[in-house]
Design a protein around this motif. Structure first.
Motif, mmCIF file in Angstrom:
data_model
loop_
_atom_site.group_PDB
_atom_site.id
_atom_site.type_symbol
_atom_site.label_atom_id
_atom_site.label_comp_id
_atom_site.label_asym_id
_atom_site.label_seq_id
_atom_site.Cartn_x
_atom_site.Cartn_y
_atom_site.Cartn_z
ATOM 1 N N UNK A 1 0.000 -1.327 2.478
ATOM 2 C CA UNK A 1 -0.253 -0.194 1.602
ATOM 3 C C UNK A 1 0.734 -0.263 0.449
ATOM 4 N N UNK A 2 0.212 -0.301 -0.775
ATOM 5 C CA UNK A 2 1.057 -0.299 -1.972
ATOM 6 C C UNK A 2 0.861 1.038 -2.674
ATOM 7 N N UNK A 3 1.946 1.794 -2.814
ATOM 8 C CA UNK A 3 1.905 3.084 -3.506
ATOM 9 C C UNK A 3 2.150 2.847 -4.990
ATOM 10 N N UNK B 1 -4.864 -5.439 1.680
ATOM 11 C CA UNK B 1 -3.986 -4.724 0.764
ATOM 12 C C UNK B 1 -4.717 -3.504 0.206
ATOM 13 N N UNK B 2 -4.134 -2.331 0.447
ATOM 14 C CA UNK B 2 -4.714 -1.075 -0.025
ATOM 15 C C UNK B 2 -3.857 -0.568 -1.175
ATOM 16 N N UNK B 3 -4.481 -0.343 -2.322
ATOM 17 C CA UNK B 3 -3.787 0.161 -3.508
ATOM 18 C C UNK B 3 -3.994 1.677 -3.554
ATOM 19 N N UNK C 1 -7.566 4.333 -3.168
ATOM 20 C CA UNK C 1 -7.468 5.703 -2.700
ATOM 21 C C UNK C 1 -6.429 6.426 -3.557
ATOM 22 N N UNK C 2 -6.561 7.755 -3.670
ATOM 23 C CA UNK C 2 -5.595 8.555 -4.419
ATOM 24 C C UNK C 2 -4.996 9.589 -3.461
ATOM 25 N N UNK C 3 -3.659 9.639 -3.384
ATOM 26 C CA UNK C 3 -2.969 10.665 -2.608
ATOM 27 C C UNK C 3 -2.383 11.671 -3.573
ATOM 28 N N UNK C 4 -2.681 12.947 -3.347
ATOM 29 C CA UNK C 4 -2.114 13.983 -4.216
ATOM 30 C C UNK C 4 -1.705 15.194 -3.377
ATOM 31 N N UNK C 5 -0.797 15.977 -3.975
ATOM 32 C CA UNK C 5 -0.389 17.230 -3.327
ATOM 33 C C UNK C 5 -0.551 18.360 -4.317
#
Length: 86
Positions: free
Chosen positions: A21-23, A56-58, A82-86
């Motif tokens: 996983x690459x942030x 590899x997940x971007x 994928x997008x991670x948000x808060x």
């Protein structure tokens, strides 16, 4: 945020990992995975050199206010998985 060095482009350990996983930070993102950076194309260059297998997940990382309907993009821009948000 420190940027990866040129030597970090070597992903020989990737064959031993099930998934990586690459942030990826950004100024803005879309729900379809487009990313707007700071204009230096560092992450696009880095991500384009990665193996193209499914290990590899971007992942784009942002606040919810950074997600927008559309942003300008070019064909060399790398889409996020994928997008991670808060």
């Amino acid at each position: 945020i420190k940027e990866p060095s040129e030597s970090s482009l070597e992903f020989s350990f990737a064959s031993k990992c099930r998934k990586i996983l690459i942030l990826v930070p950004g100024v803005a993102f879309t729900k379809t995975g487009k990313r707007l950076g700071h204009g230096k194309a560092f992450y696009d260059c880095f991500l384009s050199k990665l193996p193209s297998d499914k290990k590899i997940i971007k992942a784009g990382v942002c606040f919810s206010f950074q997600i927008t309907e559309d942003i300008p993009s070019e064909k060399h821009d790398i889409l996020m998985d994928i997008i991670f948000s808060i």
